[in-house]
Design a protein around this motif. Structure first.
Motif, PDB file in Angstrom:
ATOM      1  N   LEU A  12       0.851  -1.196   0.000  1.00 27.90           N
ATOM      2  CA  LEU A  12       0.000   0.000   0.000  1.00 27.90           C
ATOM      3  C   LEU A  12       0.883   1.241   0.000  1.00 27.90           C
ATOM      4  O   LEU A  12       1.844   1.311   0.762  1.00 27.90           O
ATOM      5  CB  LEU A  12      -0.913   0.022   1.236  1.00 27.90           C
ATOM      6  CG  LEU A  12      -1.863  -1.163   1.436  1.00 27.90           C
ATOM      7  CD1 LEU A  12      -2.701  -0.966   2.695  1.00 27.90           C
ATOM      8  CD2 LEU A  12      -2.759  -1.345   0.212  1.00 27.90           C
ATOM      9  N   PRO A  13       0.579   2.238  -0.827  1.00 26.12           N
ATOM     10  CA  PRO A  13       1.447   3.425  -0.898  1.00 26.12           C
ATOM     11  C   PRO A  13       1.230   4.396   0.256  1.00 26.12           C
ATOM     12  O   PRO A  13       1.984   5.341   0.433  1.00 26.12           O
ATOM     13  CB  PRO A  13       1.059   4.059  -2.232  1.00 26.12           C
ATOM     14  CG  PRO A  13      -0.315   3.582  -2.518  1.00 26.12           C
ATOM     15  CD  PRO A  13      -0.459   2.235  -1.861  1.00 26.12           C
ATOM     16  N   TYR A  14       0.192   4.158   1.060  1.00 19.21           N
ATOM     17  CA  TYR A  14      -0.112   4.999   2.223  1.00 19.21           C
ATOM     18  C   TYR A  14      -0.022   4.130   3.479  1.00 19.21           C
ATOM     19  O   TYR A  14       0.142   2.903   3.385  1.00 19.21           O
ATOM     20  CB  TYR A  14      -1.527   5.580   2.093  1.00 19.21           C
ATOM     21  CG  TYR A  14      -2.580   4.533   1.829  1.00 19.21           C
ATOM     22  CD1 TYR A  14      -3.157   3.810   2.879  1.00 19.21           C
ATOM     23  CD2 TYR A  14      -2.971   4.212   0.519  1.00 19.21           C
ATOM     24  CE1 TYR A  14      -4.085   2.815   2.640  1.00 19.21           C
ATOM     25  CE2 TYR A  14      -3.908   3.214   0.274  1.00 19.21           C
ATOM     26  CZ  TYR A  14      -4.461   2.516   1.340  1.00 19.21           C
ATOM     27  OH  TYR A  14      -5.370   1.518   1.098  1.00 19.21           O
ATOM     28  N   VAL A  15      -0.129   4.761   4.653  1.00 15.86           N
ATOM     29  CA  VAL A  15      -0.120   4.017   5.914  1.00 15.86           C
ATOM     30  C   VAL A  15      -1.467   4.208   6.592  1.00 15.86           C
ATOM     31  O   VAL A  15      -1.939   5.346   6.740  1.00 15.86           O
ATOM     32  CB  VAL A  15       1.027   4.500   6.831  1.00 15.86           C
ATOM     33  CG1 VAL A  15       0.877   3.934   8.244  1.00 15.86           C
ATOM     34  CG2 VAL A  15       2.378   4.088   6.242  1.00 15.86           C
ATOM     35  N   GLY A  16      -2.073   3.088   6.976  1.00 14.43           N
ATOM     36  CA  GLY A  16      -3.392   3.181   7.599  1.00 14.43           C
ATOM     37  C   GLY A  16      -3.550   2.234   8.771  1.00 14.43           C
ATOM     38  O   GLY A  16      -2.750   1.303   8.953  1.00 14.43           O
ATOM     39  N   ILE A  17      -4.577   2.488   9.571  1.00 13.09           N
ATOM     40  CA  ILE A  17      -4.891   1.612  10.702  1.00 13.09           C
ATOM     41  C   ILE A  17      -5.671   0.410  10.174  1.00 13.09           C
ATOM     42  O   ILE A  17      -6.645   0.582   9.436  1.00 13.09           O
ATOM     43  CB  ILE A  17      -5.739   2.359  11.754  1.00 13.09           C
ATOM     44  CG1 ILE A  17      -4.949   3.563  12.292  1.00 13.09           C
ATOM     45  CG2 ILE A  17      -6.150   1.422  12.893  1.00 13.09           C
ATOM     46  CD1 ILE A  17      -5.756   4.474  13.209  1.00 13.09           C
ATOM     47  N   LEU A  18      -5.199  -0.782  10.562  1.00  9.61           N
ATOM     48  CA  LEU A  18      -5.862  -2.008  10.130  1.00  9.61           C
ATOM     49  C   LEU A  18      -7.144  -2.208  10.952  1.00  9.61           C
ATOM     50  O   LEU A  18      -7.149  -1.993  12.164  1.00  9.61           O
ATOM     51  CB  LEU A  18      -4.904  -3.185  10.354  1.00  9.61           C
ATOM     52  CG  LEU A  18      -5.287  -4.532   9.759  1.00  9.61           C
ATOM     53  CD1 LEU A  18      -5.366  -4.470   8.239  1.00  9.61           C
ATOM     54  CD2 LEU A  18      -4.270  -5.593  10.187  1.00  9.61           C
ATOM     55  N   LYS A  19      -8.207  -2.614  10.287  1.00  9.90           N
ATOM     56  CA  LYS A  19      -9.458  -2.885  11.010  1.00  9.90           C
ATOM     57  C   LYS A  19      -9.216  -4.028  11.989  1.00  9.90           C
ATOM     58  O   LYS A  19      -8.745  -5.096  11.581  1.00  9.90           O
ATOM     59  CB  LYS A  19     -10.560  -3.304  10.025  1.00  9.90           C
ATOM     60  CG  LYS A  19     -11.149  -2.170   9.220  1.00  9.90           C
ATOM     61  CD  LYS A  19     -12.253  -2.691   8.287  1.00  9.90           C
ATOM     62  CE  LYS A  19     -12.785  -1.572   7.409  1.00  9.90           C
ATOM     63  NZ  LYS A  19     -13.578  -2.071   6.279  1.00  9.90           N
ATOM     64  N   PRO A  20      -9.526  -3.856  13.264  1.00 15.01           N
ATOM     65  CA  PRO A  20      -9.295  -4.922  14.247  1.00 15.01           C
ATOM     66  C   PRO A  20      -9.984  -6.234  13.867  1.00 15.01           C
ATOM     67  O   PRO A  20      -9.506  -7.312  14.225  1.00 15.01           O
ATOM     68  CB  PRO A  20      -9.871  -4.353  15.547  1.00 15.01           C
ATOM     69  CG  PRO A  20      -9.766  -2.872  15.367  1.00 15.01           C
ATOM     70  CD  PRO A  20     -10.016  -2.622  13.911  1.00 15.01           C
ATOM     71  N   SER A  21     -11.057  -6.152  13.112  1.00 15.68           N
ATOM     72  CA  SER A  21     -11.754  -7.381  12.707  1.00 15.68           C
ATOM     73  C   SER A  21     -10.868  -8.287  11.843  1.00 15.68           C
ATOM     74  O   SER A  21     -11.104  -9.495  11.768  1.00 15.68           O
ATOM     75  CB  SER A  21     -13.021  -7.021  11.913  1.00 15.68           C
ATOM     76  OG  SER A  21     -12.684  -6.246  10.782  1.00 15.68           O
ATOM     77  N   VAL A  22      -9.812  -7.723  11.257  1.00 15.87           N
ATOM     78  CA  VAL A  22      -8.917  -8.514  10.413  1.00 15.87           C
ATOM     79  C   VAL A  22      -8.055  -9.457  11.267  1.00 15.87           C
ATOM     80  O   VAL A  22      -7.708 -10.550  10.833  1.00 15.87           O
ATOM     81  CB  VAL A  22      -8.001  -7.595   9.551  1.00 15.87           C
ATOM     82  CG1 VAL A  22      -7.008  -8.403   8.748  1.00 15.87           C
ATOM     83  CG2 VAL A  22      -8.816  -6.694   8.653  1.00 15.87           C
TER      84      VAL A  22
END
Ligand code: IMP
Ligand code: MG
Length: 178
Positions: free
Chosen positions: A166-176
């Motif tokens: 991914l070219p950006y940084v994001g918070i992963l959904k806890p459901s994952v």
């Protein structure tokens, strides 16, 4: 945006600005030094590639593979060295490049390891830092951004080897992961 991402924390442009500003500091501090930039695989790859292209000095690069993580989101506290550097670090100024510091166990181990191999100096450059989760006291010399205690992915950072592209940084959904 990827469906498993809860929220984007740093856009491509944000990351570019952060990396450029760290590169400028390093360029100033390492001018005239005989240094090796050592990236910790695999998380640091994206950062390392962008960082090194923005530093207008002569230096060499190398990589170490170490892990304190299993497949989950918690540090095990044990660090394994799976791949060592391919050159001598004796008498060299070492700049370790890391994606994110969490418990600090990985960098504590690597720093001591390189010092034992007689590096002249060992400094740490990390793109992200989660200081709330620190278990060992380590000194960090360059930090891109301090982030809250959330699990982030993208731009090299993974969860179970996924999302590094991914070219950006994001918070992963806890459901994952729960
Ligand atoms: P430490 O030894 O606990 O400091 O672990 C640092 C390593 O854990 C980093 O190099 C990452 O590989 C991994 N890590 C820690 N937090 C995150 C996160 O939020 N996302 C992805 N990887 C992480
Ligand atoms: Mg890592």
């Amino acid at each position: 945006m990827h469906n498993d991402i809860k929220r984007v924390l740093f856009s491509e442009k944000d990351i570019e600005n952060i990396v450029n500003s760290i590169a400028k500091q390093i360029e100033k501090d390492y001018n005239g030094k005989d240094f090796i930039m050592i990236g910790l695989l695999k998380g640091s790859v994206a950062f390392m590639v962008d960082l090194m292209k923005n530093i207008d000095l002569d230096f060499s690069i190398d990589f170490i593979v170490a892990s304190s993580y299993g497949s989950g989101t918690q540090s095990t506290g044990r660090v394994n060295l799976q791949k060592d550097v391919s050159q001598s670090v004796e008498g060299k100024d070492i700049l370790i490049v890391e994606d994110i510091i969490d418990s600090g166990n990985t960098l504590d181990f690597i720093t001591k390891y390189l010092e034992a191999k007689k590096a002249k100096s060992v400094r740490i450059c990390t793109l992200f830092d989660k200081p709330d989760r620190r278990q060992v006291d380590i000194s960090v010399n360059y930090t891109g951004a301090v982030i809250p205690d959330e699990f982030i992915v993208g731009y090299g950072l993974d969860y179970n080897e996924k999302y590094r592209n991914l070219p950006y940084v994001g918070i992963l959904k806890p459901s994952v992961y729960s």
